[in-house]
Scaffold this motif. Structure first.
Motif, PDB file in Angstrom:
ATOM      1  N   ARG A 192       5.126  20.779  34.480  1.00 37.01           N
ATOM      2  CA  ARG A 192       6.204  20.279  35.171  1.00 37.01           C
ATOM      3  C   ARG A 192       6.957  21.353  35.932  1.00 37.01           C
ATOM      4  O   ARG A 192       7.802  21.190  36.886  1.00 37.01           O
ATOM      5  CB  ARG A 192       7.043  19.451  34.159  1.00 37.01           C
TER       6      ARG A 192
ATOM      7  N   ALA B  35      18.420  31.969  43.901  1.00 35.26           N
ATOM      8  CA  ALA B  35      18.989  31.233  44.767  1.00 35.26           C
ATOM      9  C   ALA B  35      17.965  29.904  44.857  1.00 35.26           C
ATOM     10  O   ALA B  35      18.384  28.792  45.056  1.00 35.26           O
ATOM     11  CB  ALA B  35      18.883  31.922  46.236  1.00 35.26           C
ATOM     12  N   ASN B  36      16.788  30.131  44.402  1.00 35.56           N
ATOM     13  CA  ASN B  36      15.685  28.946  44.586  1.00 35.56           C
ATOM     14  C   ASN B  36      15.633  28.655  43.109  1.00 35.56           C
ATOM     15  O   ASN B  36      14.659  27.614  43.011  1.00 35.56           O
ATOM     16  CB  ASN B  36      14.665  29.551  45.223  1.00 35.56           C
ATOM     17  N   LEU B  37      16.129  29.076  42.145  1.00 33.22           N
ATOM     18  CA  LEU B  37      15.666  28.893  40.522  1.00 33.22           C
ATOM     19  C   LEU B  37      14.223  28.922  40.418  1.00 33.22           C
ATOM     20  O   LEU B  37      13.612  27.991  39.948  1.00 33.22           O
ATOM     21  CB  LEU B  37      16.337  27.449  40.534  1.00 33.22           C
TER      22      LEU B  37
ATOM     23  N   LEU C  72      15.703  26.078  35.370  1.00 36.41           N
ATOM     24  CA  LEU C  72      16.900  25.240  35.320  1.00 36.41           C
ATOM     25  C   LEU C  72      18.207  25.942  34.944  1.00 36.41           C
ATOM     26  O   LEU C  72      18.061  27.227  34.418  1.00 36.41           O
ATOM     27  CB  LEU C  72      16.736  24.165  34.160  1.00 36.41           C
ATOM     28  N   PRO C  73      19.263  25.327  35.417  1.00 29.91           N
ATOM     29  CA  PRO C  73      20.335  25.884  34.674  1.00 29.91           C
ATOM     30  C   PRO C  73      20.481  26.086  33.294  1.00 29.91           C
ATOM     31  O   PRO C  73      19.952  25.166  32.618  1.00 29.91           O
ATOM     32  CB  PRO C  73      21.681  25.060  35.339  1.00 29.91           C
ATOM     33  N   PRO C  74      21.351  26.966  32.754  1.00 28.99           N
ATOM     34  CA  PRO C  74      21.063  27.392  31.392  1.00 28.99           C
ATOM     35  C   PRO C  74      21.857  25.960  30.552  1.00 28.99           C
ATOM     36  O   PRO C  74      22.858  25.376  31.373  1.00 28.99           O
ATOM     37  CB  PRO C  74      21.955  28.751  31.239  1.00 28.99           C
TER      38      PRO C  74
ATOM     39  N   ALA D 160       8.988  19.378  25.062  1.00 23.17           N
ATOM     40  CA  ALA D 160       8.201  18.425  26.024  1.00 23.17           C
ATOM     41  C   ALA D 160       8.883  17.279  26.097  1.00 23.17           C
ATOM     42  O   ALA D 160       9.015  16.172  26.957  1.00 23.17           O
ATOM     43  CB  ALA D 160       6.873  18.063  25.767  1.00 23.17           C
TER      44      ALA D 160
ATOM     45  N   THR E 259       5.749  19.157  29.636  1.00 28.67           N
ATOM     46  CA  THR E 259       4.923  20.383  29.513  1.00 28.67           C
ATOM     47  C   THR E 259       5.037  21.469  30.363  1.00 28.67           C
ATOM     48  O   THR E 259       5.840  21.321  31.631  1.00 28.67           O
ATOM     49  CB  THR E 259       3.448  20.081  29.424  1.00 28.67           C
TER      50      THR E 259
ATOM     51  N   ASP F 228      14.186  34.879  42.006  1.00 27.45           N
ATOM     52  CA  ASP F 228      14.977  34.208  42.769  1.00 27.45           C
ATOM     53  C   ASP F 228      15.954  33.453  42.412  1.00 27.45           C
ATOM     54  O   ASP F 228      15.504  32.126  42.394  1.00 27.45           O
ATOM     55  CB  ASP F 228      13.964  33.702  43.759  1.00 27.45           C
TER      56      ASP F 228
ATOM     57  N   ARG G 249      25.639  20.190  28.011  1.00 23.48           N
ATOM     58  CA  ARG G 249      26.615  21.092  28.674  1.00 23.48           C
ATOM     59  C   ARG G 249      27.558  21.977  27.980  1.00 23.48           C
ATOM     60  O   ARG G 249      27.895  23.130  28.176  1.00 23.48           O
ATOM     61  CB  ARG G 249      27.505  20.358  29.861  1.00 23.48           C
TER      62      ARG G 249
ATOM     63  N   LYS H 229      12.012  16.245  26.162  1.00 19.46           N
ATOM     64  CA  LYS H 229      12.981  16.109  27.232  1.00 19.46           C
ATOM     65  C   LYS H 229      12.417  16.507  28.560  1.00 19.46           C
ATOM     66  O   LYS H 229      12.639  16.268  29.693  1.00 19.46           O
ATOM     67  CB  LYS H 229      14.297  16.760  26.787  1.00 19.46           C
TER      68      LYS H 229
ATOM     69  N   LYS I 202       7.807  27.834  46.767  1.00 18.49           N
ATOM     70  CA  LYS I 202       9.226  27.704  46.282  1.00 18.49           C
ATOM     71  C   LYS I 202       9.793  26.319  46.671  1.00 18.49           C
ATOM     72  O   LYS I 202      10.903  26.136  46.285  1.00 18.49           O
ATOM     73  CB  LYS I 202      10.085  28.883  46.586  1.00 18.49           C
ATOM     74  N   TYR I 203       9.234  25.504  47.455  1.00 16.70           N
ATOM     75  CA  TYR I 203       9.598  24.231  47.777  1.00 16.70           C
ATOM     76  C   TYR I 203       9.465  23.184  46.491  1.00 16.70           C
ATOM     77  O   TYR I 203       8.322  23.303  45.910  1.00 16.70           O
ATOM     78  CB  TYR I 203       8.988  23.851  48.795  1.00 16.70           C
ATOM     79  N   ILE I 204      10.165  22.239  46.491  1.00 13.84           N
ATOM     80  CA  ILE I 204      10.322  21.406  45.255  1.00 13.84           C
ATOM     81  C   ILE I 204       9.760  19.832  45.800  1.00 13.84           C
ATOM     82  O   ILE I 204       9.696  19.331  44.717  1.00 13.84           O
ATOM     83  CB  ILE I 204      11.540  21.503  44.515  1.00 13.84           C
TER      84      ILE I 204
END
Lengths: 469, 469
Positions: free
Chosen positions: B163, B105-107, B215-217, B155, B160, B103, B286, B157, B183-185
């Motif tokens: 998280r 959209a929800n990462l 996470l985003p790459p 770990a 484990t 998913d 980045r 940054k 899927k909620y955070i």
């Protein structure tokens, strides 16, 4: 039920004069900041321990005498979690306000439960470190923030309070002092009881001490404001923002009808009233070069998603005004509020949930102003008891009590249908207790009850909260 | 004890042919990758369910018949956690290897417990997203990594595995299927049972499904290598690195005596053998501009802290060699290992703990090669059963068994004295069970027992692990 003379004798031996019993002084301990008045109930006495030794002695006494004990921090909660629903005593953490240990080498700070968030932020700043979570009210006690797993806007990038708790000292129902966790950051050593205590709202133990992990300071913060024609288009822009690969610190959405209320209250102004709603984004990074580069990428994404404008508020004063308006929204809407919601849905469901709320607003004829944390799915809607036009509250709406109950029911059904939860950051307390079984289901409820029974067999800790044990 | 004919009949009704009973095939299910041999014990049968419905039926059956059930993932554990210590059956997750939901959209990604980490990384890469935790062995099952709260180098940054777990499906001892989280955070909705299940090593429920947040790459990764004259000076440089305000993804420390072993095993070479030890740092960000700027600041800090050299290994092949050598250290030392440790101490204690280990090495005359995660305090020392010189194992050390037990005791005492834990990422299982009470204390042990009793009153789930219930 009233406290026995044996209770009073032992309590005075433990606490001396630090017991409030004058009825005129007990009222403030009978409510928190939540709107509904039906949950108010003053305690029979308030005890003011200074450390875990005294908390332990009080709990032993109350267990022996079967006296309910409800812990209270600053009383800034919004779920009536600190209200002594079944009578008995309130145990306030107000005198447990010492910073026990500041440890820059381990990036940790250890505080007593009654340290206010404001003081925590000051201490952490002195260490040149950073504690990201920022629940709305800086008067809240750290212990309360942990007991409710408080969130705040910065959870998008940093997570809620839970993520920063490395260690807890908890006094159990029988008076045993339990030290959980520590200053280490990795552990596969036994059941992780720290996270069981976080968010348990005083029903499993009394949190007396907290060790928090801290981060290196951020070098630069930028705030972006983007007005949109509609709230739906504002929220619809969020996936595109996250699609840039940059995780903002915060992504807040706000209807302008709500902004007007807060502007009046504070005599401050929001940078743009174009359109019906705004997204406010906070970006942080190592230095200005970093955050400005982030702002450029995200600004472009916002424009492509239909933002009417993108404002970079790099002036400190301007940023502070916006953050203050944002942080005072609850206060601004409160005088007209029947009930404030705190739901959390998966990110992908937030736009359609807000669409559902707007339809409720239309079909029921009740204004339901809405704001919240767009990138983490945590939406705050207020069903009102008074009319609202151009940022001014009018008279009481006829039948608002029944309407409010019916709106609550419909709204929670929508949340559950979308795979969400009825509380994102405020807790269940008394206010949402009735709806918890619908949200979690019978197996989850049964497991929670069995754990409560295992840890507090006599049921003296904050009885009647979250669920009936 | 042996399985009754009633058990066999019902088990065949549930699973058909997916039951292993041939004694010659049961042996591999009687051990994991941990070194000590005294913990081996084959099961009476192995069941291979494909989904939570079958797991539920198996647990109901085993509860009725009082048959111990030990869950096993890929068997890559190092604490004998998946060994059926009290007999009964092994429930393997090897056929529960489907990705249930990707998913973007929800990462999030939702997988069955038996999906290997390797497959998880591939799926996440297809989504152009990033799952940071990287425990050593990519063959491990996701369910096992969650059950042990696996850690790994990143770990520092990212934390484990804990998280990143948003939701779990768990089958309880009575067969009830419990869906936790989603899927909620953000959630303050009832007790946080997800985190109770993580790290409970199969003693509270059988994890059948896991929803992970992604996470985003990252756009760029750089690896820095800094050799130091001594291990102490290498570890001593870490506070200065963290003092830069930059959080590396990983900070690994390695003695060169250990590097030699892995170089031989893999026929690959480590970039520098100057001095006695290296720090290897992984930086991510980045883009290259970002990570190179980080590398410059951290490189300067390393030089000021006494690094003999600072090498930026920007060649992909070179980076891969280093990471492979690092990831194979356990395998390389294993043939000479009596026992591998996995302790975690507060960051500020790591240098003095390693100093203590070196003194143990000298006074006992046993080599104790040491490596680990310098910035998160997680140290792996191996007490050896064979001599070690210039990266080559020699003959067996006389009295190594007794020495090993005595070293273990001294080492754990040192860890507890420094406010640490005896397992940072491998779990307690059987191997460290004896030492858990010394680490956690009687109140913590009593609470864990009461929770175990509440959730598994008949004690059928992985009995004998972590503690005696």
């Amino acid at each position: 039920m009233s406290l026995s003379s044996a209770w009073w004798k032992r309590a005075r031996d433990i606490l001396g004069e630090r017991i409030v019993s004058d009825p005129s002084l007990l009222d403030p301990y009978g409510h928190d900041e939540s709107a509904p008045e039906e949950f108010r109930n003053p305690p029979e006495a308030v005890v003011r321990p200074i450390d875990e030794g005294e908390v332990s002695a009080v709990l032993k006494l109350c267990r022996d005498e079967r006296v309910p004990v409800t812990v209270r921090g600053a009383g800034t909660g919004l779920a009536a979690g600190c209200v002594p629903a079944r009578g008995g005593i309130v145990l306030t953490t107000e005198l447990m306000n010492r910073v026990m240990d500041s440890d820059p080498a381990n990036l940790t700070i250890t505080v007593q439960a009654g340290v206010p968030l404001r003081k925590l932020y000051e201490e952490v700043a002195k260490m040149s470190l950073y504690f990201p979570p920022h629940p709305g009210d800086e008067g809240a006690h750290v212990g309360g923030a942990v007991a409710a797993n408080a969130g705040g806007a910065r959870a998008v990038k940093y997570g809620t309070v839970r993520r920063f708790v490395l260690g807890l000292q908890v006094v159990l129902a029988g008076g045993e002092i339990l030290d959980l966790g520590g200053k280490y950051i990795k552990s596969s050593t036994g059941y992780h009881l720290v996270d069981l205590m976080i968010g348990s709202e005083g029903t499993l133990g009394v949190i007396t001490r907290i060790t928090l992990s801290l981060l290196p300071p951020v070098g630069s913060v930028q705030t972006l404001l983007a007005p949109f024609a509609t709230l739906e288009s504002a929220i619809g822009a969020v996936p595109r923002v996250l699609g840039t690969g940059i995780l903002p610190c915060a992504v807040e959405f706000i209807e302008h009808s709500v902004v007007l209320l807060a502007e009046r209250l504070l005599n401050k102004s929001w940078p743009s009233h174009e359109g019906a709603a705004s997204l406010m984004l906070i970006l942080d990074g190592r230095n200005d070069q970093d955050t400005l580069a982030q702002a450029e990428v995200i600004g472009t994404a916002l424009e492509q998603a239909g933002a009417l404008d993108v404002l970079l508020t790099d002036q400190k004063g301007r940023q502070a005004d916006m953050l203050e308006i944002r942080s005072m929204l609850y206060e601004a809407i409160r005088p007209g509020t029947a009930e404030a919601f705190d739901i959390c849905v998966p990110r992908s469901e937030i736009a359609s949930h807000v669409g559902f709320v707007h339809r409720l607003e239309e079909t029921r004829g009740v204004p339901i102003p809405t704001y919240g944390h767009a990138a983490d799915g945590n939406v705050h809607s207020h069903s009102l008891r008074r009319s609202l036009e151009n940022g001014v509250f009018g008279g009481e709406l006829p039948g608002w009590r029944e309407q409010s109950a019916s709106i609550r029911h419909a709204l929670y059904e929508d949340v559950v249908r979308r795979g969400g939860v009825i509380s994102g950051e405020h807790g269940i307390g008394l206010v949402k207790k009735e709806y918890l079984p619908m949200n979690l289901g019978p197996v989850h409820m049964a497991v929670m009850r069995s754990i409560k029974k295992a840890l507090d067999p006599e049921g003296i800790l904050n009885p009647g909260k979250i669920f009936d044990a």
